[in-house]
Design an enzyme around this catalytic site. Structure first.
Site, PDB file in Angstrom:
ATOM      1  N   LYS A  43      -5.345   3.325   9.280  1.00 12.68           N
ATOM      2  CA  LYS A  43      -6.653   2.782   9.186  1.00 12.68           C
ATOM      3  C   LYS A  43      -7.048   1.525   8.436  1.00 12.68           C
ATOM      4  O   LYS A  43      -8.081   0.790   8.545  1.00 12.68           O
ATOM      5  CB  LYS A  43      -7.320   3.963   8.060  1.00 12.68           C
ATOM      6  CG  LYS A  43      -7.143   5.529   8.621  1.00 12.68           C
ATOM      7  CD  LYS A  43      -7.290   6.439   7.437  1.00 12.68           C
ATOM      8  CE  LYS A  43      -6.913   7.730   7.745  1.00 12.68           C
ATOM      9  NZ  LYS A  43      -7.299   8.402   6.729  1.00 12.68           N
ATOM     10  N   GLY A  44      -5.821   0.975   7.670  1.00  7.44           N
ATOM     11  CA  GLY A  44      -6.065  -0.126   6.892  1.00  7.44           C
ATOM     12  C   GLY A  44      -6.715  -1.309   7.549  1.00  7.44           C
ATOM     13  O   GLY A  44      -7.322  -2.157   6.879  1.00  7.44           O
ATOM     14  N   GLU A 100      -3.168  -6.077  11.406  1.00  5.21           N
ATOM     15  CA  GLU A 100      -2.735  -5.473  10.328  1.00  5.21           C
ATOM     16  C   GLU A 100      -3.261  -5.847   9.227  1.00  5.21           C
ATOM     17  O   GLU A 100      -3.893  -6.997   8.954  1.00  5.21           O
ATOM     18  CB  GLU A 100      -0.945  -5.356  10.109  1.00  5.21           C
ATOM     19  CG  GLU A 100      -0.390  -4.137  11.062  1.00  5.21           C
ATOM     20  CD  GLU A 100      -0.657  -3.059  10.169  1.00  5.21           C
ATOM     21  OE1 GLU A 100      -1.482  -2.870   9.579  1.00  5.21           O
ATOM     22  OE2 GLU A 100       0.286  -2.139  10.419  1.00  5.21           O
ATOM     23  N   ASP A 101      -3.504  -4.991   8.257  1.00  7.86           N
ATOM     24  CA  ASP A 101      -4.021  -5.447   6.769  1.00  7.86           C
ATOM     25  C   ASP A 101      -2.900  -5.936   6.136  1.00  7.86           C
ATOM     26  O   ASP A 101      -3.273  -7.003   5.274  1.00  7.86           O
ATOM     27  CB  ASP A 101      -4.704  -4.161   6.117  1.00  7.86           C
ATOM     28  CG  ASP A 101      -3.949  -3.115   6.256  1.00  7.86           C
ATOM     29  OD1 ASP A 101      -2.838  -3.067   6.564  1.00  7.86           O
ATOM     30  OD2 ASP A 101      -4.301  -2.190   5.479  1.00  7.86           O
ATOM     31  N   ASP A 104       4.650  -5.409   4.787  1.00 12.76           N
ATOM     32  CA  ASP A 104       5.265  -5.010   3.549  1.00 12.76           C
ATOM     33  C   ASP A 104       6.750  -5.246   3.832  1.00 12.76           C
ATOM     34  O   ASP A 104       7.629  -6.369   4.098  1.00 12.76           O
ATOM     35  CB  ASP A 104       4.903  -3.663   3.052  1.00 12.76           C
ATOM     36  CG  ASP A 104       5.187  -3.337   1.642  1.00 12.76           C
ATOM     37  OD1 ASP A 104       6.227  -3.758   1.287  1.00 12.76           O
ATOM     38  OD2 ASP A 104       4.519  -2.693   1.228  1.00 12.76           O
ATOM     39  N   LYS A 132       3.535  -9.704   2.546  1.00 11.48           N
ATOM     40  CA  LYS A 132       4.328  -9.753   0.950  1.00 11.48           C
ATOM     41  C   LYS A 132       5.877  -9.796   1.706  1.00 11.48           C
ATOM     42  O   LYS A 132       6.656  -9.128   1.645  1.00 11.48           O
ATOM     43  CB  LYS A 132       4.248  -8.310   0.556  1.00 11.48           C
ATOM     44  CG  LYS A 132       3.184  -8.172  -0.379  1.00 11.48           C
ATOM     45  CD  LYS A 132       3.240  -6.510  -0.976  1.00 11.48           C
ATOM     46  CE  LYS A 132       2.186  -6.004  -1.660  1.00 11.48           C
ATOM     47  NZ  LYS A 132       2.219  -4.824  -2.312  1.00 11.48           N
ATOM     48  N   PHE A 153       0.529  -4.401  -6.439  1.00 11.14           N
ATOM     49  CA  PHE A 153      -0.200  -3.323  -5.592  1.00 11.14           C
ATOM     50  C   PHE A 153      -1.552  -3.598  -5.583  1.00 11.14           C
ATOM     51  O   PHE A 153      -2.391  -3.500  -6.479  1.00 11.14           O
ATOM     52  CB  PHE A 153      -0.036  -2.092  -6.540  1.00 11.14           C
ATOM     53  CG  PHE A 153      -0.158  -0.811  -5.761  1.00 11.14           C
ATOM     54  CD1 PHE A 153      -1.355  -0.378  -5.550  1.00 11.14           C
ATOM     55  CD2 PHE A 153       0.813  -0.172  -5.136  1.00 11.14           C
ATOM     56  CE1 PHE A 153      -1.664   0.685  -4.758  1.00 11.14           C
ATOM     57  CE2 PHE A 153       0.598   0.642  -4.017  1.00 11.14           C
ATOM     58  CZ  PHE A 153      -0.538   1.440  -3.952  1.00 11.14           C
ATOM     59  N   VAL A 154      -1.983  -3.647  -4.190  1.00  9.16           N
ATOM     60  CA  VAL A 154      -3.409  -4.039  -3.911  1.00  9.16           C
ATOM     61  C   VAL A 154      -4.130  -3.032  -3.073  1.00  9.16           C
ATOM     62  O   VAL A 154      -3.486  -2.603  -2.195  1.00  9.16           O
ATOM     63  CB  VAL A 154      -3.320  -5.653  -3.251  1.00  9.16           C
ATOM     64  CG1 VAL A 154      -2.853  -6.782  -3.867  1.00  9.16           C
ATOM     65  CG2 VAL A 154      -2.204  -5.611  -2.065  1.00  9.16           C
ATOM     66  N   ASP A 160      -5.614   0.993   0.763  1.00 10.36           N
ATOM     67  CA  ASP A 160      -5.979   2.189  -0.155  1.00 10.36           C
ATOM     68  C   ASP A 160      -4.897   2.430  -1.129  1.00 10.36           C
ATOM     69  O   ASP A 160      -3.686   1.899  -0.983  1.00 10.36           O
ATOM     70  CB  ASP A 160      -6.019   3.537   0.861  1.00 10.36           C
ATOM     71  CG  ASP A 160      -4.633   4.039   1.536  1.00 10.36           C
ATOM     72  OD1 ASP A 160      -4.125   3.078   1.991  1.00 10.36           O
ATOM     73  OD2 ASP A 160      -4.203   5.149   1.124  1.00 10.36           O
TER      74      ASP A 160
HETATM   75  C1  PRP Z   1       0.393   0.274   5.752  1.00  9.11           C
HETATM   76  C2  PRP Z   1      -0.301  -0.967   6.413  1.00  9.11           C
HETATM   77  C3  PRP Z   1       0.851  -1.336   7.539  1.00  9.11           C
HETATM   78  C4  PRP Z   1       2.156  -0.732   6.853  1.00  9.11           C
HETATM   79  C5  PRP Z   1       2.837  -2.024   6.432  1.00  9.11           C
HETATM   80  O1  PRP Z   1       0.119   1.462   6.531  1.00  9.11           O
HETATM   81  O2  PRP Z   1      -1.418  -0.741   6.927  1.00  9.11           O
HETATM   82  O3  PRP Z   1       0.451  -0.355   8.485  1.00  9.11           O
HETATM   83  O4  PRP Z   1       1.749   0.268   6.031  1.00  9.11           O
HETATM   84  O5  PRP Z   1       4.151  -1.673   6.022  1.00  9.11           O
HETATM   85  P1  PRP Z   1       5.429  -2.145   6.451  1.00  9.11           P
HETATM   86  O6  PRP Z   1       5.402  -3.527   6.657  1.00  9.11           O
HETATM   87  O7  PRP Z   1       6.430  -1.562   5.368  1.00  9.11           O
HETATM   88  O8  PRP Z   1       5.731  -1.203   7.704  1.00  9.11           O
HETATM   89  P2  PRP Z   1      -0.145   2.633   6.071  1.00  9.11           P
HETATM   90  O9  PRP Z   1       1.025   3.540   6.620  1.00  9.11           O
HETATM   91  O10 PRP Z   1      -0.254   3.011   4.528  1.00  9.11           O
HETATM   92  O11 PRP Z   1      -1.497   3.206   6.788  1.00  9.11           O
HETATM   93  P3  PRP Z   1      -2.968   3.143   6.561  1.00  9.11           P
HETATM   94  O12 PRP Z   1      -3.478   1.927   7.224  1.00  9.11           O
HETATM   95  O13 PRP Z   1      -3.930   4.281   7.115  1.00  9.11           O
HETATM   96  O14 PRP Z   1      -3.240   3.072   5.094  1.00  9.11           O
END
Ligand code: PRP
Length: 181
Positions: A43-44, A100-101, A104, A132, A153-154, A160
């Protein structure tokens, strides 16, 4: 929500500027593309994709995918689940940019590049609002990046904590007491 934010890390103005910059880069790079598809990773990435796409003055198509690597926790589970797939079969005629948002560990985008390539995509690149690099567990570098950040932690602008704060118009650092950090 505002009382839970320690500090604004990327303001609305800064978000607008970095969207302008990335949109220009994409326009330059894909001027000759026959079909450009942005994939919004739910969703992000929804607010970022929306801001980015309206600044790209090329014909684009929009797709959504949903994958998850996190549960209701701040630590990556390391497992990628595909919840929503592309609504098309033939990927061979299109250039894809996965939006992507945040990056990580890098696992989500590494997985998506592999997945789309194996399904025959003509080309695949990645674009993220935030990166990051300190948190990387796999070798991965996004093609387009808004801003590199330290390991805070953003939340906000799509990001979210337990499904909250996505609708903040900026990216802020969450107070540690909110998530028990
Ligand atoms: C978050 C973010 C990326 C992913 C990054 O999504 O939006 O998709 O984690 O992490 P990584 O580089 O360690 O793979 P999340 O699974 O929290 O879903 P969301 O966007 O619905 O909050």
């Amino acid at each position: 929500m505002i009382k839970d934010i320690e500090k604004i890390l990327v303001s609305e103005d800064q978000i607008n500027e970095l969207c302008d910059r990335i949109a220009k880069q994409i326009e330059n790079d894909y001027r000759d593309s026959k079909k450009l598809v942005l994939i919004c990773i739910l969703k992000g990435s929804l607010p970022f994709t929306a801001e980015l796409m309206k600044r790209i003055s090329l014909p684009i198509e929009l797709e959504f995918m949903k994958v998850s690597s996190y549960g209701a926790s701040t630590v990556s589970s390391g497992v990628i689940n595909l919840h929503l797939d592309l609504q098309r079969d033939d990927l061979s005629d299109a250039d894809f940019i996965v939006v992507e948002d945040i990056v990580d560990s890098g696992r989500t985008l590494s997985y998506l590049i592999r997945y789309l390539s194996e399904r025959g995509a003509k080309s695949v690149r990645t674009c993220t609002l935030l990166d990051k690099p300190e948190r990387r567990t796999v070798n991965f570098t996004p093609d387009y990046c808004g801003q590199i950040i330290d390991d805070y932690f953003v939340v906000g602008f799509g990001l979210d904590y337990n499904e909250k704060y996505r609708n903040l118009p900026y990216v802020g650092i969450l107070k540690p007491e909110v998530y028990g950090g």
